[in-house]
Write an enzyme that holds these catalytic residues in place. Structure first.
Site, PDB file in Angstrom:
ATOM      1  N   THR A 170      12.363  53.898  51.627  1.00  0.00           N
ATOM      2  CA  THR A 170      11.046  53.393  52.013  1.00  0.00           C
ATOM      3  C   THR A 170       9.933  54.402  51.777  1.00  0.00           C
ATOM      4  OG1 THR A 170      12.135  52.137  53.749  1.00  0.00           O
ATOM      5  CG2 THR A 170       9.779  52.398  53.969  1.00  0.00           C
ATOM      6  N   SER A 198      18.861  53.324  50.034  1.00  0.00           N
ATOM      7  CA  SER A 198      20.018  54.179  50.318  1.00  0.00           C
ATOM      8  C   SER A 198      21.274  53.390  50.662  1.00  0.00           C
ATOM      9  CB  SER A 198      19.691  55.193  51.411  1.00  0.00           C
ATOM     10  OG  SER A 198      19.689  54.593  52.676  1.00  0.00           O
ATOM     11  N   SER A 199      21.157  52.080  50.846  1.00  0.00           N
ATOM     12  CA  SER A 199      22.364  51.274  51.033  1.00  0.00           C
ATOM     13  C   SER A 199      23.210  51.276  49.760  1.00  0.00           C
ATOM     14  CB  SER A 199      21.994  49.827  51.370  1.00  0.00           C
ATOM     15  OG  SER A 199      21.168  49.819  52.494  1.00  0.00           O
ATOM     16  N   ASP A 210      18.718  54.731  55.946  1.00  0.00           N
ATOM     17  CA  ASP A 210      19.935  53.993  56.323  1.00  0.00           C
ATOM     18  C   ASP A 210      21.214  54.824  56.184  1.00  0.00           C
ATOM     19  OD1 ASP A 210      18.352  51.850  56.904  1.00  0.00           O
ATOM     20  OD2 ASP A 210      18.892  50.654  55.154  1.00  0.00           O
ATOM     21  N   THR A 226      23.005  60.989  63.396  1.00  0.00           N
ATOM     22  CA  THR A 226      23.363  59.585  63.226  1.00  0.00           C
ATOM     23  C   THR A 226      22.073  58.780  63.275  1.00  0.00           C
ATOM     24  OG1 THR A 226      25.407  59.936  64.439  1.00  0.00           O
ATOM     25  CG2 THR A 226      24.670  57.678  64.276  1.00  0.00           C
ATOM     26  N   THR A 268      35.631  59.598  68.077  1.00  0.00           N
ATOM     27  CA  THR A 268      35.167  58.663  69.114  1.00  0.00           C
ATOM     28  C   THR A 268      34.045  57.746  68.606  1.00  0.00           C
ATOM     29  OG1 THR A 268      34.115  58.434  71.274  1.00  0.00           O
ATOM     30  CG2 THR A 268      33.643  60.455  70.088  1.00  0.00           C
ATOM     31  N   CYS A 301      31.732  56.857  70.541  1.00  0.00           N
ATOM     32  CA  CYS A 301      30.519  57.273  71.271  1.00  0.00           C
ATOM     33  C   CYS A 301      29.678  58.191  70.389  1.00  0.00           C
ATOM     34  CB  CYS A 301      30.897  58.047  72.527  1.00  0.00           C
ATOM     35  SG  CYS A 301      31.819  57.079  73.709  1.00  0.00           S
TER      36      CYS A 301
HETATM   37  N1  ASP Z   1      16.611  50.487  53.480  1.00  0.00           N
HETATM   38  C1  ASP Z   1      15.890  51.735  53.382  1.00  0.00           C
HETATM   39  C2  ASP Z   1      16.836  52.775  52.811  1.00  0.00           C
HETATM   40  O1  ASP Z   1      17.654  53.306  53.490  1.00  0.00           O
HETATM   41  C3  ASP Z   1      15.372  52.155  54.709  1.00  0.00           C
HETATM   42  C4  ASP Z   1      14.632  53.461  54.689  1.00  0.00           C
HETATM   43  O2  ASP Z   1      14.272  53.984  53.666  1.00  0.00           O
HETATM   44  O3  ASP Z   1      14.375  53.998  55.763  1.00  0.00           O
HETATM   45  O4  ASP Z   1      16.735  53.057  51.647  1.00  0.00           O
END
Ligand code: ASP
Length: 342
Positions: free
Chosen positions: A15, A60-61, A92, A167, A278, A280
Site C-alpha cells: 500500500t 505482499s500476499s 500483510d 506479528t 504456541t 498465543c
Molecule cells: N495488502 C497490502 C500488502 O500487504 C497491505 C499493505 O500494504 O499494508 O501488500
C-alpha cells in the site's frame, strides 16, 4: 569530514507505494523513481537516498521465497556501498519476510529496516510519510561512524521492533504490529529514543554472509477443539515434508488422545522435524507444565519457546536449507540465532 550517510530504499510493493487512480478509483503502484518528488521531505534528511524497485511491485500476499532471495541479493550486492537499507513492503506478510531476512542475512552489521503503511502515501491521512521518514532516519543513525542498529528491524507507528519478534495484529489501526515477547529497539517521539540494552549485536565480528537456500517443504497446523485424525494425517503425509509446526494452545498444550501421539511419532520416525509453537501472541511454550504437554515433551518435540509463528516457519526453512544434521537440528532450532527467541 565524513560524507553523508548513504541509504538504499528497496521498494517491493504494498500500500505504501500506491496512489489512487482517479479514473478507476483503484490503488496502483506509482513510479518509484519519482519518490523524491512525491515526498519532498526526504530531501531535508541529512543522508543521501537511492531507491530501487521490484520490476513488478507486488501486494505482499504474493510474496514467496524467491522474492525473499531477491531482497537478500539486492542487499548483498549493495552491502558495501550503503550504510543502511530500508525495505518498503506490504504489511500483510511483512513479519514473515523480515523474519526470513533476519536468518538469511548472517552477521549483519548494518540496519535493514522494514516498513510500510496502512494508507497509501498520497492519502491525506497517510501514515506512510512518518513511517518512511523515521525508518530512513533510523537506518542512518550512527555513533562514532558505527551503525546503531545492526539487525533486521520493523518500523511502524512510532516503534522500531526486532523484526523476527513481530506479528501483524491489526488490519485497521495504524499500530498494525505487535512484539509481545520483546521490547522495542527504538521509540520515536519528539526525539528518537534508542534502547541500547535491547539492540542485537553479532557476538563476534564475523563476515557478513547471505543464505539463499530456503527449503519450502514445511507446514503449519493450528490446533482447534475437535480437530480430527485424518486432517493431521494428511498434513503429515504431505509429500517431501521435512518440517512441521504444530500451533498448540497456551503454554504449548495439545490433546492427549493416542491418535495424535501416534501420528506425531510416525512423522518423527520418518525424520520430520516437529516444533511446538504456541497460538498465543505473547508468552512461551513450557513443555511439561501441564499434563497436556508432557506427551509432547516425551516425544522429544522441538520447543519453540516464545518464538512467533512467522519466525518459526522462516527459521525452519532456513535451517532445512542449511542441511543441519538431524542429530543437531533440535539443539540448533532451540538456540536463539538472531534474537528471535529467549
Ligand atoms: N495488502 C497490502 C500488502 O500487504 C497491505 C499493505 O500494504 O499494508 O501488500
Amino acid at each position: 569530514m565524513k560524507n553523508k550517510t548513504n541509504i538504499l530504499l528497496i521498494y517491493t510493493g504494498g500500500t505504501i507505494g500506491m496512489v489512487k487512480d482517479y479514473k478507476s478509483g483503484a490503488l496502483k503502484a506509482f513510479d518509484f523513481s519519482e519518490l523524491l518528488k512525491r515526498i519532498p521531505e526526504l530531501k531535508q534528511l541529512d543522508c543521501a537516498i537511492d531507491s530501487i524497485s521490484f520490476k513488478i511491485p507486488i501486494d505482499s500476499s504474493n510474496m514467496n521465497t524467491g522474492h525473499w532471495v531477491s531482497i537478500a541479493e539486492l542487499i548483498e550486492s549493495n552491502y558495501n556501498s550503503y550504510d543502511g537499507f530500508v525495505v518498503l513492503h506490504g504489511s500483510d506478510t511483512m513479519s514473515y519476510t523480515a523474519s526470513a531476512l533476519s536468518f538469511m542475512l548472517e552477521n549483519l552489521g548494518k540496519p535493514v529496516i522494514f516498513t510500510g503503511s496502512q494508507l497509501p502515501i498520497g492519502d491525506l491521512r497517510t501514515d506512510a510519510k512518518e513511517n518512511l521518514i523515521t525508518s530512513v532516519q533510523i537506518a542512518a543513525l550512527q555513533e562514532n561512524a558505527i551503525p546503531v542498529i545492526q539487525e533486521v528491524g520493523l518500523y511502524f507507528e512510532y516503534k522500531l521492533y526486532r523484526a523476527n519478534r513481530t506479528t501483524k495484529i491489526n488490519a485497521e489501526h495504524f499500530q498494525a504490529f505487535a512484539s509481545l515477547n520483546y521490547p522495542p529497539l527504538v521509540e520515536s517521539g519528539v526525539h528518537l529514543r534508542v534502547f541500547e540494552e535491547n539492540v542485537w549485536r553479532t557476538p563476534s565480528k564475523k563476515k557478513f554472509k547471505v543464505h539463499k537456500n530456503m527449503d519450502g517443504n514445511v507446514a503449519i497446523l493450528k490446533l482447534f477443539p475437535g480437530i480430527n485424525e485424518s486432517l493431521l494425517r494428511s498434513v503429515l503425509n504431505t509429500s517431501e515434508l521435512k518440517g512441521f509446526i504444530l500451533e498448540t494452545y497456551g503454554s504449548g498444550n495439545a490433546p492427549t488422545e493416542s491418535w495424535l501421539m501416534n501420528l506425531l511419532q510416525e512423522a518423527l520416525d520418518k525424520g520430520i522435524h516437529i516444533i511446538n509453537v504456541t497460538q498465543c501472541s505473547g508468552g512461551s511454550v513450557v513443555m511439561g507444565r501441564y499434563e497436556t504437554s508432557k506427551h509432547l515433551e516425551r516425544l522429544n518435540i522441538i520447543n519453540g519457546k516464545d518464538i512467533t509463528t512467522e519466525a518459526a516457519i522462516t527459521k525452519l526453512m532456513y535451517l532445512l536449507g542449511c542441511n543441519i544434521s538431524p542429530k543437531l537440528f533440535k539443539t540448533v532450532f532451540e538456540t536463539s540465532l538472531r534474537g528471535e527467541m529467549q
